[in-house]
Design an enzyme around this catalytic site. Structure first.
Site, PDB file in Angstrom:
ATOM      1  N   GLU A 259       0.856  -1.190   0.000  1.00  0.00           N
ATOM      2  CA  GLU A 259       0.000   0.000   0.000  1.00  0.00           C
ATOM      3  C   GLU A 259       0.888   1.233   0.000  1.00  0.00           C
ATOM      4  O   GLU A 259       1.142   1.796  -1.043  1.00  0.00           O
ATOM      5  CB  GLU A 259      -0.946  -0.040   1.207  1.00  0.00           C
ATOM      6  CG  GLU A 259      -2.063   0.961   1.108  1.00  0.00           C
ATOM      7  CD  GLU A 259      -3.204   0.645   2.058  1.00  0.00           C
ATOM      8  OE1 GLU A 259      -4.115   1.473   2.158  1.00  0.00           O
ATOM      9  OE2 GLU A 259      -3.185  -0.428   2.697  1.00  0.00           O
TER      10      GLU A 259
ATOM     11  N   GLU B  60      -2.338   0.257  13.545  1.00  0.00           N
ATOM     12  CA  GLU B  60      -3.545   0.559  12.780  1.00  0.00           C
ATOM     13  C   GLU B  60      -4.798   0.192  13.565  1.00  0.00           C
ATOM     14  O   GLU B  60      -5.813   0.877  13.475  1.00  0.00           O
ATOM     15  CB  GLU B  60      -3.504  -0.216  11.459  1.00  0.00           C
ATOM     16  CG  GLU B  60      -4.672   0.036  10.539  1.00  0.00           C
ATOM     17  CD  GLU B  60      -4.516  -0.680   9.214  1.00  0.00           C
ATOM     18  OE1 GLU B  60      -5.232  -0.324   8.265  1.00  0.00           O
ATOM     19  OE2 GLU B  60      -3.671  -1.610   9.128  1.00  0.00           O
TER      20      GLU B  60
END
Length: 898
Positions: free
Chosen positions: A466, A737
């Site tokens: 990502e 996260e």
């Protein structure tokens, strides 16, 4: 005595290769006495450091301004060095000496004509299925000794240059990642000492990088182009005043290099047996090298580098070696970081060694890579043999704490390995410490989150497939980042890309630079980065130019929202991420329970309010009135839709109440009810968060603002899931996260979306600086021209200290609660600024002493005012030491642990 120090041009000390035709100058004042202010300044600009050829003078200018001072009617030329100096007059009318001489140097300014041509290896140099990368080189002759030489360069892909066998510069991942179709940055290098009279050579490594390599989780490559190319122009000035230019053109040669593969996500494969010894030296015989091809490119998009380049910032040694239950050999660097590993080894030719990189070990203690998804993060090295070899990658970076070693000769010597930390070379400015070691570790984790994700663009994560510039994450964290580091050039460059990738209708992409699908645009709280980020930079640095340059983009975003809603002045259409990863989400859903249209409409109002303020700053009075009216209409629509007649918010979630209160969307009755309800929601959750990406950055600010500071401290100091300290208790060295990325039993939340270096929840750092340490800037005099020091102590901490290096100098606030109930507060206010210092828990001014004197007799104080449980003083610059009996409003601090 006052001195002028720390001269800067466009935020930087002696920058080389800037692209501003109208650069701005900043400086600091040094003085031992209090209440020092500048009353006037004078600037001189010259072509030489002795100022015998002065080309611009400001004359005496009566002004306090010492930050972002524009050089009126001055326009810089391309590829030119300028020297400057400053002197000032203080409040008594006394003049300082001239400052030490500083300089700036321009690069090839945008719009300049390049003599160089774009060159690329011919398409048939390497097979279509080969990932091997090319080398480019040329020899050139210099007729005499060199007085000064500069290289101006850029590439399609990544590049590194060598001159006469030596690496040029200390920047990495050049030319950086931009919206390549609109902007391609160029770099400037001083190569004077690398050249000699006679024969010389220059060489270039090329890599795929973001331009040609894999990006995103769908495995797409060549998103910007499928050919690597170089543009380079060297300007040489001889001692006799004559000049010569060396450029990329058809005379250059190319050959396959020793890098067999290099991808940002996947790592690098380097075969030392394929090295071409001395290939960038003048005496190298380039026999068998192929001719390069000249390709056409649009040079109008070329601009000198805006942000700081990526550099090697520090190195870390391993803290241990692990033999996992599976029998793997793993080294632990003790810190989740971003960069690569440099290693030494001695082995036979052809020996292959491999390094795999991971953030965590699994619950059995084995090396864990499933959360990387398709990213391989693997370095392969093939030895050439014949003695010790040293290697580190060039065109890849990894996010890791642990490295698995495969194929290395035993026994493993940890001294042969070191981790190289890379990130954009921002000046680190902030420091925070307190009495709780876990909070200090949290602060360290926040800082390492910035280091790992501010590598040329503000990425969401640095390890999996990502690593994209998510707009939502950036706007959530920018306030915190502006305390930790000077991020103004970094975000100035990124916001230029945001405006470039913004659609004609004003929609902002989810990620910048935009590399996702054409439909991936315009989520509330994500697209609002177009407005929130420029405003935050303005408040943090007093930089109105960023507002000027982003104003059209800010307007387009608000215009886009205005055109969306099915009901006028609400945003209740389209896709939104909502309260992403909210803990009150339905099972199996990533989106929290707060209605998406409530979130979207709340951010609509917030962006309009910031745009109204921006119009005011820029003197656009008509726009200010228009946006002021729009703001009122949006707020009215919000209340009509989401607030009952009795003043109750329709959504019973923490995030809904936080946003409504943070953005000032409620009338007095509803505001009071919302604050009470938020407190009740916290009590119902036993003082645990249920917020996600949208609510979490603001919740502690709201609690402290609305008289619930003790609740904010309780949230901060929770150690069980979900909380900021839960990951710390599990050994985290960066922000996760997910609050439960690693569960209590050591298992993982998920393998699909479980980054252990994701800075969004680190936005609590903003509250640590603003409220716990109490360091704020007054947005009416931004950039810390007017400082507010307003710490709010709370149960659980006995002391806290914060500081930030501003453009005026250091601002510091340090409070300590003594065992006898005495409060001590130390404050540093830099010259040429003023501060309002709010003394928490001070019953009266008569009870306060400053530096041993009664408060009202203290030097440098301009005004003293009193309010319940707080005394406020306005002061000029200096160091101040306040001591007084502390009276806590509400809950008592008695009995707090030392």
């Amino acid at each position: 005595m006052v001195h002028v120090v720390d001269l800067r041009c466009e935020y930087r000390k002696n920058p080389v290769g800037i692209g501003e035709k109208h650069p701005r100058i900043s400086w600091r004042l040094e003085a031992e006495e209090r209440a020092v202010k500048q009353s006037a300044y004078e600037i001189e600009v010259a072509e030489d450091d002795r100022f015998t050829r002065t080309i611009w003078r400001s004359g005496r200018v009566d002004s306090e301004q010492s930050v972002h001072v524009a050089l009126e009617h001055f326009e810089a030329e391309s590829c030119k060095r300028y020297f400057y100096r400053v002197r000032v007059w203080d409040g008594n009318g006394d003049s300082t000496e001239w400052s030490d001489t500083a300089l700036w140097e321009t690069g090839m300014l945008q719009g300049e004509t390049w003599k160089a041509e774009w060159i690329a290896a011919p398409a048939d140099l390497l097979p279509d299925d080969s990932a091997r990368l090319p080398l480019l080189r040329a020899g050139f002759h210099l007729k005499a000794a060199v007085k000064r030489a500069r290289i101006y360069a850029t590439a399609l892909g990544l590049y590194e240059l060598e001159v006469n066998g030596r690496r040029v510069g200390d920047s990495y991942f050049t030319p950086g990642w931009t919206s390549y179709g609109h902007t391609l940055q160029t770099q400037t290098y001083d190569v004077t000492e690398m050249l000699r009279a006679g024969e010389n050579a220059i060489g270039a490594w090329l890599g795929n990088g973001w331009y040609k390599g894999d990006l995103g989780w769908s495995g797409k490559g060549c998103l910007y182009g499928d050919r690597l190319a170089l543009l380079m122009q060297m300007h040489v000035l001889y001692e006799d005043g004559s000049e010569e230019t060396v450029v990329t053109d058809r005379s250059w040669k190319c050959a396959p290099g020793p890098i067999r593969m290099a991808e940002i996500y996947h790592g690098e494969t380097y075969d030392a047996r394929l090295e071409l010894s001395g290939w960038s030296r003048a005496d190298y015989k380039a026999e068998g090298w192929a001719d390069v091809e000249v390709i056409d490119q649009d040079n109008s998009r070329l601009t000198p580098q805006i942000n700081e380049p990526v550099k090697k910032i520090q190195t870390l040694k391993p803290v241990g070696k692990i033999r996992t239950p599976k029998g793997e050999t793993v080294i632990d660097f003790g810190q989740n970081l971003v960069g690569w590993v440099r290693f030494r080894l001695t082995a036979e030719a052809g020996t292959e060694v491999k390094l795999m990189h991971a953030e965590v070990l699994d619950q059995e203690g084995n090396f864990y890579t499933e959360n990387l998804r398709k990213a391989k993060q693997t370095v392969h090295y093939f030895c050439k043999g014949g003695g010790e070899e040293i290697y580190e990658p060039r065109f890849t970076f990894q996010g890791f704490r642990y490295v698995r070693l495969i194929g290395f000769p035993e026994p493993i010597d940890l001294a042969s390995f070191e981790a190289v930390v890379l990130h954009s070379d921002m000046e680190m400015t902030g420091r925070f410490e307190c009495s709780d070691p876990l909070i200090n570790q949290l602060q360290s984790n926040i800082l390492w989150g910035l280091k790992g994700n501010f590598l040329d663009v503000p990425t969401d994560c640095p390890q999996r497939d990502e690593r994209l510039g998510w707009t939502g994450d950036a706007q959530m964290f920018i306030g915190t980042s502006a305390y930790l580091a000077n991020v103004a050039p970094f975000f100035t460059k990124w916001l230029g890309d945001l405006a470039a990738d913004q659609r004609e209708d004003g929609a902002v992409p989810f990620v910048v630079p935009h590399v996702l699908n054409d439909s991936d645009y315009a989520s509330a709280a994500w697209g609002d980065a177009a407005v929130i980020c420029p405003w935050t930079l303005y408040v943090s640095y007093g930089d109105a130019r960023i507002l000027e340059r982003q104003y059209a983009s800010m307007q387009k975003w608000v215009s886009y929202i205005l055109a969306q809603g099915e009901q006028e002045y609400l945003w209740n259409t389209g896709f939104h991420f909502g309260d992403w990863l909210g803990l009150d989400a339905k099972s199996g859903d990533y989106v929290g329970a707060t209605e998406r249209d409530l979130i979207a409409s709340a951010f609509y109002a917030y962006s309009v309010s910031l745009l109204r303020k921006t119009a005011g700053v820029l003197g656009k009075t008509e726009d200010e009135a228009v946006y002021g009216e729009l703001e009122e209409r949006v707020m009215e629509a919000f209340r009509s839709e989401f607030v009952t007649p009795s003043g109750r918010l329709s959504a019973s979630t923490q995030t809904a109440h936080v946003l409504a209160l943070m953005f000032g969307l409620l009338d007095e009755t509803a505001e009071r009810r919302a604050a009470d309800k938020l407190k009740k929601l916290l009590e119902d959750s036993k003082h645990h968060l249920t917020t996600g990406f949208v609510g979490t950055p603001y919740i502690n600010h709201v609690l402290s603002r609305y008289g619930m500071n003790d609740d904010a401290y309780r949230l901060l100091l929770q150690k069980d899931y979900p909380s900021w300290l839960y990951p710390v208790t599990k050994g985290a060295t960066t922000i996760w996260e997910h609050w439960d990325g690693i569960k209590e039993d050591g298992s993982f939340w998920s393998k699909d979306m479980n980054s252990f270096n994701h800075y969004a929840y680190g936005a609590v750092g903003d509250w640590l600086y603003k409220t716990v340490a109490g360091i704020q800037t007054d947005e009416r005099a931004p950039g810390y021209k007017k400082i507010v020091i307003a710490p709010q102590p709370g149960d659980g901490l006995t002391w806290a200290e914060g500081s930030i290096e501003t453009l005026y100098g250091q601002v510091r606030s340090a409070w300590k609660m003594e065992g006898d109930g005495t409060m001590r507060l130390e404050v540093t206010v830099p010259p040429n600024t003023t501060a309002e210092i709010r003394l928490p828990g001070a019953a009266s001014a008569s009870a306060v002493k400053e530096s041993g004197e009664a408060l009202r007799k203290a030097a440098g104080l301009q005004r003293v005012s009193e309010a319940p449980a707080e005394v406020a003083v306005e002061v000029g610059s200096g160091e101040y030491f306040f001591v007084y009996p502390f009276q806590q409003a509400g809950a008592s601090l008695a009995g707090i642990s030392q």
